[in-house]
Write a protein that holds these residues in place. Structure first.
Motif, PDB file in Angstrom:
ATOM      1  N   VAL A 178       5.233   2.424  -0.084  1.00  8.36           N
ATOM      2  CA  VAL A 178       5.272   0.659   0.345  1.00  8.36           C
ATOM      3  C   VAL A 178       4.680   0.129   1.466  1.00  8.36           C
ATOM      4  N   ALA A 179       6.197   0.541   2.314  1.00 11.20           N
ATOM      5  CA  ALA A 179       5.759  -0.299   3.733  1.00 11.20           C
ATOM      6  C   ALA A 179       4.546   0.116   4.539  1.00 11.20           C
ATOM      7  N   LEU A 180       4.280   1.629   4.319  1.00  9.62           N
ATOM      8  CA  LEU A 180       2.835   1.949   5.243  1.00  9.62           C
ATOM      9  C   LEU A 180       1.948   1.573   4.441  1.00  9.62           C
ATOM     10  N   LEU A 181       2.467   1.503   3.345  1.00 10.77           N
ATOM     11  CA  LEU A 181       0.640   0.347   2.623  1.00 10.77           C
ATOM     12  C   LEU A 181       0.579  -1.138   3.080  1.00 10.77           C
ATOM     13  N   THR A 182       1.816  -1.569   3.557  1.00 11.17           N
ATOM     14  CA  THR A 182       1.787  -2.775   3.343  1.00 11.17           C
ATOM     15  C   THR A 182       1.287  -2.767   5.697  1.00 11.17           C
ATOM     16  N   ALA A 183       2.121  -2.292   6.059  1.00 11.42           N
ATOM     17  CA  ALA A 183       1.331  -2.039   7.444  1.00 11.42           C
ATOM     18  C   ALA A 183      -0.582  -1.809   7.406  1.00 11.42           C
ATOM     19  N   VAL A 184      -1.183  -0.766   6.470  1.00 11.15           N
ATOM     20  CA  VAL A 184      -2.572  -0.939   6.451  1.00 11.15           C
ATOM     21  C   VAL A 184      -3.104  -2.185   5.802  1.00 11.15           C
ATOM     22  N   ALA A 185      -2.054  -2.668   4.978  1.00  9.90           N
ATOM     23  CA  ALA A 185      -2.580  -4.139   4.546  1.00  9.90           C
ATOM     24  C   ALA A 185      -3.237  -5.040   5.709  1.00  9.90           C
ATOM     25  N   ILE A 186      -1.814  -5.562   6.279  1.00 15.39           N
ATOM     26  CA  ILE A 186      -1.589  -6.411   7.701  1.00 15.39           C
ATOM     27  C   ILE A 186      -2.894  -5.685   8.590  1.00 15.39           C
ATOM     28  N   LEU A 187      -2.957  -4.810   8.939  1.00 19.46           N
ATOM     29  CA  LEU A 187      -4.507  -4.082   9.877  1.00 19.46           C
ATOM     30  C   LEU A 187      -5.356  -4.492   9.752  1.00 19.46           C
TER      31      LEU A 187
END
Length: 639
Positions: A290-299
């Motif tokens: 979930v945290a990695l997906l959020t990082a991708v969403a931010i970028l």
């Protein structure tokens, strides 16, 4: 010269390469308010709707990544622009952002709890201490309070995540002072990524499948990987701005980034509706995913001209995102108080949705008022300037003076009521009282010489006696233990608060190995989370054909109970030696016999529980003998 990170007063940060041109003037980050909106909506739906979004808790992890990203960028920008990081000023900004709304929630929530009384007062002092010291998570862990425990409706349970964030805000600036001494940017990023990996690995290793996951979920050490991942993104953007600027100017690259970001958001939404907190996968890779997906969403949302960023910046999402902090703070205490104020309503079905709707309307109203009159003025102008603005002109007119005096009186009454509420803590909820009565009953009936096996020389009766029954369950069985023991003298009961079905195969294996498993196995689990059919099949395989199994279905105001009951029903229908004790339907017309949580029975409710078990055993006893091949007129199979 390396371009610095841009930051607005709302703590948004970005490099010039990534800030949308329309937003550079105000220095805010496109898309982040929209991500906050998605996160807070997921959490609210998780809590206020009966099982509609079983994985909505992941919104907290989305918040963690955003917070780590923004706070790290703020510190980097200050270091680049002034050559130093002023810790006092940083912590004061955090106090202005967090404390006003928090104080309002805690004082008003505690005062209303005093008015309602009962279970909502239990452990209130510890919760208020945790809220005021930002240590809720560790105090709950130390007290053995489970995040998944429905027996104690903690008023400020949601503040555990605020505690984790505030501990990060306290320690991370100090860590950044050391990290910035590292000469290599790549090494700095590597160290922060290593911190994230270590935290996720700790969660993976400490978590025990089938056991309560509160320790790894609440622990700052085991749940800080999202904050670290967000920090790593901010350092990455700061270390390579020229390269990123070149990449961002390529239209195709920007489109790819936005597409990946959108896919990540879709994946997060899919997990929100499909990843219950009881699944072992959550703590062994799920949350860091979930945290990695959020990082991708931010970028994917922050790039220049990003379509995703513009979509996330739409007016409704931006409005919710700007008020997400207040919405998060208020929604859970409001819901707990609404449930306490409407004890006759069920927390499932139509009543459950209605209670959620009532709580949502109140939450939005108080959050908007808090944002307008408390949070925003203090964040922008500070405590003293806001106080002067509130008090200015009071002497100019009688109405303002009356309003000021009324406000002061209300505040003093609320503070006094909060103190009285803490002092009025009854110590135990009604459901805890019922559970402890069951535990004492089990202890009083336990013989020190008992082996747990059937009584030697006594053949099983048509309806098995207690000495023929092993019962394995959770707190509902514990609360019903006195009535079970009265109905089935000598019954062997192994019941534990917050137990889940996934732990039963290992329990049964231990009993089989010890020779203590009795001919009839009674299992009452499913209250604390969804169940898996493969676990039921494992239970039957371990028990073998020599044992009858009675599964007790579930009554609980939880979103997963319908699924649990359907799975248990299908399992019982499939096998001749498995029967269903229909506790849910038996108690449905007598919910007033349950504790205020609508889960745990008192004495009269426990009698209904025991009667449901008796009916199931009677159906098993009345089954005709199983027929062999010769009974159908078939010849024996030659050896």
């Amino acid at each position: 010269m390396t371009p610095s990170l841009l930051l607005s007063s709302s703590a948004a940060v970005a490099t010039p390469a990534t800030v949308p041109s329309s937003d550079r003037r105000v220095g805010r980050f496109a898309g982040l308010d929209g991500l906050r909106a998605i996160a807070v909506l997921a959490v609210i739906l998780f809590h206020l709707t009966p099982g509609a979004v079983p994985g909505g808790y992941l919104g907290v992890d989305v918040f963690f990544v955003i917070s780590g990203f923004l706070i790290t960028g703020l510190l980097l920008r200050e270091r680049q622009s002034t050559g130093r990081i002023r810790l006092g000023a940083f912590w004061m900004r955090r106090a202005r952002r967090l404390l006003p709304a928090l104080a309002l929630v805690v004082v008003s929530g505690s005062a209303l709890a005093l008015v309602l009384g009962g279970d909502v007062l239990v452990h209130l002092g510890r919760q208020v201490l945790g809220a005021t010291t930002f240590s809720s998570n560790w105090l709950s862990i130390g007290a053995g309070q489970s995040y998944f425990d429905g027996t104690t409706p903690e008023l400020f349970r949601n503040l555990w995540s605020l505690a984790v964030e505030e501990q990060f805000y306290l320690v991370w600036p100090l860590a950044m002072l050391v990290l910035l001494l590292v000469p290599s940017g790549r090494l700095r990023i590597g160290l922060v990524v290593a911190l994230a990996v270590a935290s996720a690995a700790a969660m993976w290793l400490i978590y025990l499948p089938g056991a309560d996951a509160t320790r790894v979920y609440y622990g700052t050490d085991t749940h800080c990987f999202g904050l670290a991942i967000g920090a790593a993104i901010a350092i990455l953007l700061n270390e390579a701005p020229e390269r990123l600027a070149t990449l961002a100017r390529r239209r195709f690259a920007a489109m790819i980034g936005a597409a990946f970001g959108a896919a990540a958001i879709v994946a997060l939404c899919a997990l929100a509706v499909s990843m219950p907190a009881s699944a072992p996968f959550v703590y062994r890779g799920g949350l860091i995913g979930v945290a990695l997906l959020t990082a991708v969403a931010i970028l994917g949302s922050i790039g220049t001209g990003s379509v995703l960023g513009r979509v996330l910046d739409s007016a409704p999402l931006r409005w919710i995102g700007e008020r997400s902090y207040g919405l998060y703070l208020w929604h859970w205490p409001v819901f707990v108080l609404v449930v306490a104020a409407l004890p006759g309503w069920q927390r499932t079905g139509g009543d459950g949705w209605a209670m959620g709707a009532v709580a949502l309307v109140i939450t939005v109203g108080v959050s908007v008022a808090s944002y307008r009159f408390v949070e925003r003025p203090i964040r922008l102008n500070g405590f003293r300037a806001t106080l002067r603005a509130w008090t200015s002109g009071w002497r100019a007119s009688a109405p303002r003076l009356v309003a000021a005096l009324a406000a002061v009186a209300i505040a003093l009454v609320a503070v006094g009521a909060s103190v009285a509420a803490i002092a009025s803590d009854p110590g135990k909820t009604s459901s805890q009282v019922a559970v402890e009565q069951g535990e004492r009953s089990i202890d009083s009936h336990r013989s020190p010489d008992a082996t747990g096996g059937p009584t030697p020389g006594r053949p099983p009766a048509a309806l098995p006696g207690g000495d023929q029954i092993t019962a394995i369950g959770d707190s509902v069985m514990l609360a019903s233990a006195p009535e079970l023991q009265s109905t089935f003298p000598g019954i062997q009961i192994d019941a534990v608060v917050s137990r889940q079905l996934s732990s039963v195969p290992s329990i049964l294996q231990g009993m089989v190995a010890a020779g203590t498993l009795r001919p009839t196995v009674l299992i009452g689990l499913g209250t604390n989370g969804p169940i898996d059919r493969s676990t039921l099949d494992a239970v039957r395989t371990i028990a073998g054909s020599a044992h009858d199994i009675v599964m007790i279905n579930v009554q609980a105001p939880r979103g997963w109970t319908d699924g649990v009951n359907s799975t248990l029903s299908r399992f019982a229908q499939q096998y001749r030696d498995v029967e269903l004790a229909n506790w849910r339907d038996a108690i449905a017309g007598h919910l007033d016999l349950l504790a205020r949580d609508q889960i745990h029975p008192g004495s009269a409710g426990g009698a209904i529980y025991a009667r449901a078990v008796t009916d199931a055993l009677q159906r098993l006893a009345e089954l005709p003998p199983a027929l062999g091949p010769n009974d159908f007129g078939l010849a024996s199979i030659p050896l």
